[in-house]
Each structure stands twice: as C-alpha cells, then as structure tokens.
Design an enzyme around this catalytic site. Structure first.
Site, PDB file in Angstrom:
ATOM      1  N   CYS A   1      39.333  48.033  43.807  1.00 49.83           N
ATOM      2  CA  CYS A   1      38.286  47.120  43.332  1.00 49.83           C
ATOM      3  C   CYS A   1      37.629  46.356  44.479  1.00 49.83           C
ATOM      4  O   CYS A   1      38.318  45.681  45.254  1.00 49.83           O
ATOM      5  CB  CYS A   1      38.903  46.136  42.341  1.00 49.83           C
ATOM      6  SG  CYS A   1      37.805  44.802  41.845  1.00 49.83           S
TER       7      CYS A   1
ATOM      8  N   TYR B   1      26.732  48.930  40.508  1.00 45.51           N
ATOM      9  CA  TYR B   1      27.252  49.064  39.149  1.00 45.51           C
ATOM     10  C   TYR B   1      26.119  49.167  38.134  1.00 45.51           C
ATOM     11  O   TYR B   1      26.208  49.935  37.162  1.00 45.51           O
ATOM     12  CB  TYR B   1      28.155  47.872  38.811  1.00 45.51           C
ATOM     13  CG  TYR B   1      29.521  47.966  39.449  1.00 45.51           C
ATOM     14  CD1 TYR B   1      30.583  48.548  38.773  1.00 45.51           C
ATOM     15  CD2 TYR B   1      29.742  47.474  40.731  1.00 45.51           C
ATOM     16  CE1 TYR B   1      31.832  48.641  39.360  1.00 45.51           C
ATOM     17  CE2 TYR B   1      30.987  47.568  41.324  1.00 45.51           C
ATOM     18  CZ  TYR B   1      32.031  48.153  40.638  1.00 45.51           C
ATOM     19  OH  TYR B   1      33.262  48.255  41.238  1.00 45.51           O
TER      20      TYR B   1
END
Length: 338
Positions: free
Chosen positions: A44, A175
C-alpha cells in the site's frame, strides 16, 4: 457531465478514525514508547509513507510494526504472514478486529496504515495523511539522534501546497484512472495525472528535492506513488501515456530516493505486484502477475548529486533496517514468481 458519468468516477472514502497521538497527551492518546503498533501492508502506498517516516526518524524501537498479507480476502487485511495467522502482539487474525474494538458498530472499510493501542487493542487512527505528520511533530522526543526534520516549520506552507496537488492528481489520480468505470471518468483522471507529472518533471530538472534542499514529507508522498508506477500503475491502472522511465528527471529523482537509506529498504515489489494484480479482480480477472519491468534498473546511477542538496540536512542517514523488517530482494521481486 451527466449524473451517470459522475457515478462512474472513483471516490476515495474518508478516514473514519482521526485521533492524534500527542506529546502532551491532550488528545487522550499520549506518546509512549512501546504502547502503539503500526499496522501496514507493504503493498500500500499510503502505508509506505508511514514506513519511510518511521525508518528515517528511527522510531522502530518506539513504535512496533505489524505487516499484513498482501492478499486480502472478503474480510480485508489479515495476519497470515505470522505464526498461527495471528499478529503476535495484538493477538488478532484480521485488522477489522481492531476497528471493531474501537467501535463495535463500525461497518465501513478496513484500511491501512493504522496505529493501534496495544493495551486496549483499539484502533487509534487510520488517518494516513496525519499519521506521518504526527510522527514528525509529536514524537520528537523519541526520534533517533540525527533524525532529519521532514516537516520544517518554515517550509510547511509550500510542502502542504505541493502535497495537495500531488494527492489530487498523482497519489489519488492513479486510483481514479484505474478504478474508473467509464471512458470519460478515466480520461478525467489520466490527463491531469500526466499534466501534473509533466509539471513535476520541469520542477525537478532544476532542483534535487521538491521543497528546499533536503528530503521532506513532500518527497515521501510522491515517492510512494512513483516507485509503483511502472510496476503496476502504468499497465494495471492504464496510466500509460508515458512510463516513469520515459520522464528523465522524475525517473532519476525516484532512483535517487530509492537508493537513499530509509526508502528502497522499505519497498517490497513482490508484495506490491501480487497485491495489485491478484486482488483487483475487476481489473485483472485472471490474477496473472506481470513479470516486468526489470526492477534492477532501480539500482542504476541517477546523477542527481550534481544538483546539490543535502538529503538529511543537518541530520544523518538511518542505520540498516531491523533484521525482521528486511524486504524481498529485487532479484526475487522481478522474477516470474513475483
């Protein structure tokens, strides 16, 4: 734009728990060595920020670390890398247990990074932008000797402004492109992403770091997206107008940081690639993990020293990472078994 098109855009959920851990304890959560546990996924980028800051500031002994499996199941982040599939300090199998210890009625998403209060097992915060700032400004009594000032007071306004632009267009922009559900939503994200990268390319042609002549919070936030760019965002998220390796200043800048102690030694490309390619089945239904690019290029000379700058300012580099926090070597991460 129509309402239908708007619904096809990716919108990041707000952070549900935003408490701060403070030096004076006024928040109800006082800074105490050994009391808290940082939970991350090495895959992440938001968690990677906290890993880099923790390393640079030398907080390893004060703030323990839990690493989740890069592959989530329907219960989200899990501790299957640990014996008995439980975190050895918190005693839990799933990170959601710390969320529910804090709020038994919580039914939102389970994200990393988080900081958990070890005695109670309760989650303190999942507010990733503030976690690093908090470590930099409230945990100073526990910083190692020679720790750099990553958020200098006289540069904070400029750092904050750059961070806002980089978050909107780059950190979150990849994203928004990758999870877009329509062509207009995708293009609305991908073009500003590369416009911002072009602007950063021009900025970094004339200076070694984003703000001032030392590494700051701004560099850390940009780095964690850049280091994932060619490995996953370029193909998997369709951010393919250009590769990072085709932007000379940004590519050299990213390699400069990667080769700086505290950056590359927190990056695990194996976790990164397996997570993105195997978890996001709506984007990659087969779960096949791409074998490229050649990750050894991260170790090639970057030449950024010619721009001057002092990576750690008046401070010093961190020592080597703890033995139990070493990451997968590039040779393994770049293999067909990645």
């Amino acid at each position: 734009m129509t309402d239908t098109e708007k619904s096809d855009e990716y919108v990041r959920s707000p952070n549900a728990f935003t408490d701060r851990i403070t030096a004076d304890g006024s928040s109800g959560w006082p800074v105490e060595p050994g009391r808290y546990r940082l939970v991350v996924s090495l895959a992440c980028p938001w968690a990677s920020r906290a890993l880099v800051v923790r390393r640079l500031l030398g907080l390893e002994s004060a703030l323990s670390l839990a690493v989740t499996d890069p592959i989530q199941d329907e219960r989200s982040w899990r501790f299957t890398l640990d014996p008995d599939d439980r975190d050895p300090v918190l005693g839990i199998r799933f990170l959601s247990e710390a969320y529910l210890a804090r709020d038994p009625d919580y039914d939102g998403g389970v994200s990393v990074p988080v900081i958990v209060d070890v005695p109670s097992g309760k989650l303190v915060t999942n507010d990733y932008p503030e976690i690093t700032l908090n470590l930099e400004t409230e945990w100073t009594a526990l910083h190692r000797p020679g720790a750099p000032d990553l958020y200098p007071e006289h540069l904070r306004a400029e750092i904050d402004a750059i961070n806002e632009d980089v978050f909107r267009d780059v950190n979150n922009g990849v994203y928004r492109a990758g999870f877009a559900e329509s062509q207009p939503a995708y293009e609305k994200a991908v073009y500003p992403l590369f416009a911002r990268l072009d602007e950063l390319e021009r900025r970094l042609q004339r200076q070694r770091y984003l703000v001032g002549d030392t590494i700051t919070e701004a560099d850390i936030r940009l780095f964690t997206t850049l280091v994932r760019f060619d490995a996953v965002y370029h193909g998997h998220f369709k951010c393919n107008i250009r590769k990072l390796a085709e932007m000379p200043a940004l590519w050299a800048y990213a390699r400069d940081l990667y080769q700086t102690p505290g950056f590359g030694d927190t990056v695990d490309f194996d976790h990164i690639k397996r997570h993105y390619y195997q978890v996001h089945r709506t984007i990659n239904p087969t779960g096949i993990v791409a074998v490229g690019p050649d990750l050894r290029q991260w170790l090639t000379p970057h030449g950024r020293e010619t721009l001057g700058g002092r990576p750690f300012g008046d401070g010093t580099p961190p020592g080597p990472p703890p033995a139990d926090e070493t990451v997968t070597p590039l040779e393994v991460a770049g293999s067909t078994a990645a």
